[in-house]
Design a protein around this motif. Sequence first.
Motif, PDB file in Angstrom:
ATOM      1  N   GLN A 131       0.849  -1.182   0.000  1.00  0.00           N
ATOM      2  CA  GLN A 131       0.000   0.000   0.000  1.00  0.00           C
ATOM      3  C   GLN A 131       0.890   1.239   0.000  1.00  0.00           C
ATOM      4  OE1 GLN A 131      -2.624   0.263   3.379  1.00  0.00           O
ATOM      5  NE2 GLN A 131      -3.403   2.249   2.789  1.00  0.00           N
TER       6      GLN A 131
ATOM      7  N   ASP B  31       3.851   1.150   2.594  1.00  0.00           N
ATOM      8  CA  ASP B  31       3.705   0.461   3.871  1.00  0.00           C
ATOM      9  C   ASP B  31       4.750  -0.647   3.972  1.00  0.00           C
ATOM     10  OD1 ASP B  31       2.644  -1.588   5.784  1.00  0.00           O
ATOM     11  OD2 ASP B  31       1.006  -0.142   5.931  1.00  0.00           O
TER      12      ASP B  31
ATOM     13  N   VAL C 119      -7.611  -7.732  -2.520  1.00  0.00           N
ATOM     14  CA  VAL C 119      -7.239  -6.497  -1.827  1.00  0.00           C
ATOM     15  C   VAL C 119      -8.408  -5.985  -0.978  1.00  0.00           C
ATOM     16  CG1 VAL C 119      -5.412  -5.803  -3.441  1.00  0.00           C
ATOM     17  CG2 VAL C 119      -7.781  -5.122  -3.893  1.00  0.00           C
TER      18      VAL C 119
ATOM     19  N   LEU D 109      -7.538  -3.765   2.087  1.00  0.00           N
ATOM     20  CA  LEU D 109      -7.122  -2.406   1.709  1.00  0.00           C
ATOM     21  C   LEU D 109      -8.311  -1.552   1.297  1.00  0.00           C
ATOM     22  CD1 LEU D 109      -3.882  -3.085  -0.359  1.00  0.00           C
ATOM     23  CD2 LEU D 109      -4.053  -1.947   1.851  1.00  0.00           C
TER      24      LEU D 109
ATOM     25  N   THR E 172     -10.457  -0.490   4.150  1.00  0.00           N
ATOM     26  CA  THR E 172      -9.768   0.573   4.891  1.00  0.00           C
ATOM     27  C   THR E 172      -9.946   1.908   4.181  1.00  0.00           C
ATOM     28  OG1 THR E 172      -8.134  -0.951   5.804  1.00  0.00           O
ATOM     29  CG2 THR E 172      -7.502   1.377   5.708  1.00  0.00           C
ATOM     30  N   TRP E 173      -9.803   1.910   2.848  1.00  0.00           N
ATOM     31  CA  TRP E 173      -9.945   3.158   2.091  1.00  0.00           C
ATOM     32  C   TRP E 173     -11.373   3.688   2.117  1.00  0.00           C
ATOM     33  CZ3 TRP E 173      -7.000   0.901  -2.673  1.00  0.00           C
ATOM     34  CH2 TRP E 173      -5.633   0.856  -2.388  1.00  0.00           C
TER      35      TRP E 173
ATOM     36  N   ASN F 122      -6.309   6.587   0.863  1.00  0.00           N
ATOM     37  CA  ASN F 122      -6.227   5.941  -0.453  1.00  0.00           C
ATOM     38  C   ASN F 122      -5.196   6.634  -1.337  1.00  0.00           C
ATOM     39  OD1 ASN F 122      -6.517   4.690  -2.908  1.00  0.00           O
ATOM     40  ND2 ASN F 122      -8.615   5.366  -3.247  1.00  0.00           N
TER      41      ASN F 122
ATOM     42  N   LEU G 114      -1.611   1.612  -4.750  1.00  0.00           N
ATOM     43  CA  LEU G 114      -0.821   0.409  -4.559  1.00  0.00           C
ATOM     44  C   LEU G 114       0.479   0.487  -5.340  1.00  0.00           C
ATOM     45  CD1 LEU G 114      -3.771  -1.981  -5.337  1.00  0.00           C
ATOM     46  CD2 LEU G 114      -2.836  -1.564  -3.078  1.00  0.00           C
TER      47      LEU G 114
END
Length: 168
Positions: A73, A93, A114, A117, A120-121, A128, A131
Amino acid sequence: MTKPFVAGVTPRHGAEGDLLINQANTAFLQFGLDKILPTAVLATDIDKATLKFFISKVNATGPKRNSNLTLRQVIEAWDEKTIPKLGIAPVVDPSARNFKISRSYQGKWLELDVTELVTTWVANPELNFGLALSVEGLSLVDIVIDSKENAAPGHEPVLPVVFHKSAG
């Protein structure tokens, strides 16, 4: 964990139809979730999210232990027109997910989960930054994937999202 970009080794490929991923080139992808998700979607509405990209060419892979594609990320803002900023790639990350790549992937879509991720976004849109697809350590992967600018055949990376049935 940033990789410095060396002049002449890692040119900017932002407007090209192909994204190179090897020891010298990292591909950065970012998706505007506000453009691909319905309004008012919550992270809890998402059942699965998959990064899909087309591998148009596999130039090299190594033995199984040395054939990893790394997904990280990105954790800072970047711009396609100015990457690498001051010769440095955006910060990623430190946690990574590795995927084995073989020559049999050439001419095929690769799908990577994903979900974590993307949820989370959705919960925190300010995180965001996309990637990074890279080749790290002793990995010998050297692949080409289609970018959104690829006109022929035009298999741009996509981010399909599946919702829970209860989400409507």
